[in-house]
Design a protein around this motif. Structure first.
Motif, PDB file in Angstrom:
ATOM      1  N   LYS A 140       0.843  -1.194   0.000  1.00 40.54           N
ATOM      2  CA  LYS A 140       0.000   0.000   0.000  1.00 40.54           C
ATOM      3  C   LYS A 140       0.878   1.244   0.000  1.00 40.54           C
ATOM      4  O   LYS A 140       2.011   1.195   0.468  1.00 40.54           O
ATOM      5  CB  LYS A 140      -0.902  -0.001   1.242  1.00 40.54           C
ATOM      6  CG  LYS A 140      -1.841  -1.190   1.342  1.00 40.54           C
ATOM      7  CD  LYS A 140      -2.655  -1.103   2.625  1.00 40.54           C
ATOM      8  CE  LYS A 140      -3.588  -2.302   2.764  1.00 40.54           C
ATOM      9  NZ  LYS A 140      -4.379  -2.232   4.011  1.00 40.54           N
ATOM     10  N   PRO A 141       0.363   2.376  -0.509  1.00 43.50           N
ATOM     11  CA  PRO A 141      -0.933   2.551  -1.164  1.00 43.50           C
ATOM     12  C   PRO A 141      -0.859   2.160  -2.629  1.00 43.50           C
ATOM     13  O   PRO A 141       0.219   2.020  -3.209  1.00 43.50           O
ATOM     14  CB  PRO A 141      -1.182   4.047  -1.010  1.00 43.50           C
ATOM     15  CG  PRO A 141       0.181   4.660  -1.083  1.00 43.50           C
ATOM     16  CD  PRO A 141       1.098   3.659  -0.391  1.00 43.50           C
ATOM     17  N   ASN A 142      -2.036   1.978  -3.207  1.00 43.85           N
ATOM     18  CA  ASN A 142      -2.133   1.714  -4.636  1.00 43.85           C
ATOM     19  C   ASN A 142      -3.524   2.149  -5.101  1.00 43.85           C
ATOM     20  O   ASN A 142      -4.344   2.606  -4.300  1.00 43.85           O
ATOM     21  CB  ASN A 142      -1.861   0.239  -4.943  1.00 43.85           C
ATOM     22  CG  ASN A 142      -2.815  -0.691  -4.209  1.00 43.85           C
ATOM     23  OD1 ASN A 142      -4.023  -0.655  -4.455  1.00 43.85           O
ATOM     24  ND2 ASN A 142      -2.295  -1.537  -3.334  1.00 43.85           N
ATOM     25  N   GLY A 155      -3.132   3.121 -14.405  1.00 40.98           N
ATOM     26  CA  GLY A 155      -3.589   3.372 -13.042  1.00 40.98           C
ATOM     27  C   GLY A 155      -3.564   4.845 -12.684  1.00 40.98           C
ATOM     28  O   GLY A 155      -4.481   5.357 -12.026  1.00 40.98           O
ATOM     29  N   GLN A 156      -2.520   5.547 -13.110  1.00 37.34           N
ATOM     30  CA  GLN A 156      -2.425   6.977 -12.824  1.00 37.34           C
ATOM     31  C   GLN A 156      -3.569   7.734 -13.496  1.00 37.34           C
ATOM     32  O   GLN A 156      -4.137   8.690 -12.919  1.00 37.34           O
ATOM     33  CB  GLN A 156      -1.076   7.502 -13.326  1.00 37.34           C
ATOM     34  CG  GLN A 156      -0.655   8.829 -12.758  1.00 37.34           C
ATOM     35  CD  GLN A 156      -0.216   8.736 -11.301  1.00 37.34           C
ATOM     36  OE1 GLN A 156      -1.042   8.855 -10.398  1.00 37.34           O
ATOM     37  NE2 GLN A 156       1.080   8.529 -11.072  1.00 37.34           N
ATOM     38  N   PRO A 184      -5.706  10.299  -5.052  1.00 32.57           N
ATOM     39  CA  PRO A 184      -4.309  10.740  -4.946  1.00 32.57           C
ATOM     40  C   PRO A 184      -3.453  10.116  -6.043  1.00 32.57           C
ATOM     41  O   PRO A 184      -3.779   9.047  -6.572  1.00 32.57           O
ATOM     42  CB  PRO A 184      -3.887  10.223  -3.556  1.00 32.57           C
ATOM     43  CG  PRO A 184      -5.165  10.086  -2.793  1.00 32.57           C
ATOM     44  CD  PRO A 184      -6.197   9.677  -3.801  1.00 32.57           C
ATOM     45  N   ALA A 185      -2.349  10.769  -6.362  1.00 38.40           N
ATOM     46  CA  ALA A 185      -1.461  10.276  -7.419  1.00 38.40           C
ATOM     47  C   ALA A 185      -0.693   9.047  -6.946  1.00 38.40           C
ATOM     48  O   ALA A 185      -0.361   8.896  -5.766  1.00 38.40           O
ATOM     49  CB  ALA A 185      -0.489  11.373  -7.825  1.00 38.40           C
ATOM     50  N   LEU A 186      -0.417   8.130  -7.876  1.00 38.80           N
ATOM     51  CA  LEU A 186       0.400   6.968  -7.589  1.00 38.80           C
ATOM     52  C   LEU A 186       1.882   7.349  -7.606  1.00 38.80           C
ATOM     53  O   LEU A 186       2.255   8.394  -8.131  1.00 38.80           O
ATOM     54  CB  LEU A 186       0.141   5.883  -8.645  1.00 38.80           C
ATOM     55  CG  LEU A 186      -1.307   5.389  -8.762  1.00 38.80           C
ATOM     56  CD1 LEU A 186      -1.444   4.458  -9.954  1.00 38.80           C
ATOM     57  CD2 LEU A 186      -1.747   4.695  -7.478  1.00 38.80           C
TER      58      LEU A 186
END
Length: 390
Positions: free
Chosen positions: A217-219, A365-366, A375-377
């Motif tokens: 995490k996070p993801n 994903g981004q 939130p950004a990866l």
């Protein structure tokens, strides 16, 4: 909140990456070789979306006015397996590949495993899943000992006849293996591989189950859970991520069932993420070197694409991609280190937008994070602003 339908065509790679030689895959090109082997395929709808326009694809042909945006994705992480590929898609960089066991698992692991399950085992070697049950299935039926094997991937696979070791017990011993395989021996997945039939005609059943390690995490999925974005998992998505961030999951027994469940999920979930894995390409055809069936599978999926598009709302975004290669025309039976395709379609997506060759699967994903205001990866670059109609 909007809706994203994200479909992973498991193993449909589109050509060797620059570092493929390190993996012995410099000649791999799953899609092109399958297409050529079958002397062309009817992939009208994928072609219309822009598949043939993707960098590096020299078969199928280019579409003059593609309906979607498209790209070729490189893999940043080290590896070429399902877990590494899917994890990178949701923002996880795997710097050290998961452990593999070309000579079988070490003595201390097997002794501890046999002690905990209360029985001996067969195999402990690298093998094809279909070949190993042909070789050891009869002995397994006579002794009741489970068959343990691996591949070039980071997997601890346990095969058992459903009438000899019932599914419930097979899953239990897989859980024992999962708890045992820690530290330097923490493989990416423990996989239950049940089969049925008589000696000489054993066949694997659709009751496979993966016991994966939990993603760091996070993801993307943990962000979805924290922000209340529903995630519907179709196929083996739940197993790949060990249930992390999943709102609802439905396991499927074929590609076509996976598409049908995706369509039903689109009726139920009007917002959020519908995340689908179609594993037949990999499990049934890639690993078994069945290029003809692989081609037919691509045609079957292509024929379902219009149904997916017709059921989309004006705000929906459809993403079609893959997680690695598994070239069925090569001499080996393992995954291959390849680029993967990316198609993006939606009423608000700029048709014909060529995103070129991108550095990471995490770009998907981004982008999904940006769509849902998450939130950004840590890795990946969003392409949302590039593909949206001005």
């Amino acid at each position: 909140m909007k809706r994203v339908i994200w479909i992973v065509l498991d193993s449909v790679g589109i050509g060797a990456m620059p570092d493929a030689k390190q993996y012995g895959d410099e000649k791999a090109n799953t899609f092109s070789h399958v297409y050529t082997y079958n002397k062309a395929l009817n992939l009208k709808h994928l072609k219309e979306l822009g598949w043939g326009n993707i960098d590096g694809i020299e078969v199928l042909g280019k579409e003059a006015c593609p309906k979607g945006a498209f790209a070729r994705l490189g893999e940043l992480s080290k590896g070429k397996d399902t877990t590494t590929g899917h994890w990178e898609m949701i923002g996880i960089y795997t710097e050290v590949p998961f452990p593999t066991y070309p000579n079988g698992f070490p003595k201390e692991i097997m002794e501890a495993f046999e002690k905990q399950i209360g029985t001996k085992t067969l195999g402990n070697c690298t093998a094809s899943g279909t070949a190993i049950i042909e070789e050891l299935g009869e002995e397994h039926v006579k002794t009741g000992y489970p068959i343990v094997y691996t591949s070039a991937d980071s997997v601890f696979q346990i095969a058992a006849h459903e009438d000899i070791i019932p599914l419930k017990r097979l899953y239990e011993i897989c859980e024992i293996a999962r708890r045992l395989l820690k530290g330097k021996h923490e493989v990416a997945r423990v996989i239950a591989r049940p089969f049925k039939g008589e000696v000489g005609s054993f066949t694997r059943t659709a009751n496979r189950r993966d016991f994966a390690i939990c993603p760091p995490k996070p993801n993307l999925l943990t962000y979805c859970e924290e922000k209340g974005v529903p995630v519907m998992a179709v196929g083996k998505i739940e197993d790949i991520f060990n249930g992390q961030g999943i709102t609802e999951a439905i396991h499927t027994k074929s590609n076509l069932e996976g598409v049908e469940v995706t369509l039903e999920s689109m009726k139920k979930y009007k917002e959020g993420l519908i995340f689908t894995n179609l594993v037949d390409f990999d499990m049934k055809w890639g690993h078994r070197n069945d290029a003809e069936a692989y081609g037919k599978g691509l045609e079957e999926f292509d024929a379902k694409v219009p149904e997916l598009m017709e059921q989309m709302t004006d705000e929906d975004i459809l993403i079609i991609t893959a997680d690695h290669g598994c070239d069925p025309t090569t001499s080996g039976t393992d995954h291959t280190r390849e680029y993967v395709p990316l198609l993006i379609y939606g009423k608000g997506v700029e048709a014909g937008c060529n995103l070129g060759t991108r550095k990471s699967f995490a770009d998907i994903g981004q982008t999904v994070c940006e769509i849902f205001n998450l939130p950004a990866l840590k890795i990946g670059e969003s392409f949302l602003k590039i593909i949206l109609k001005k």
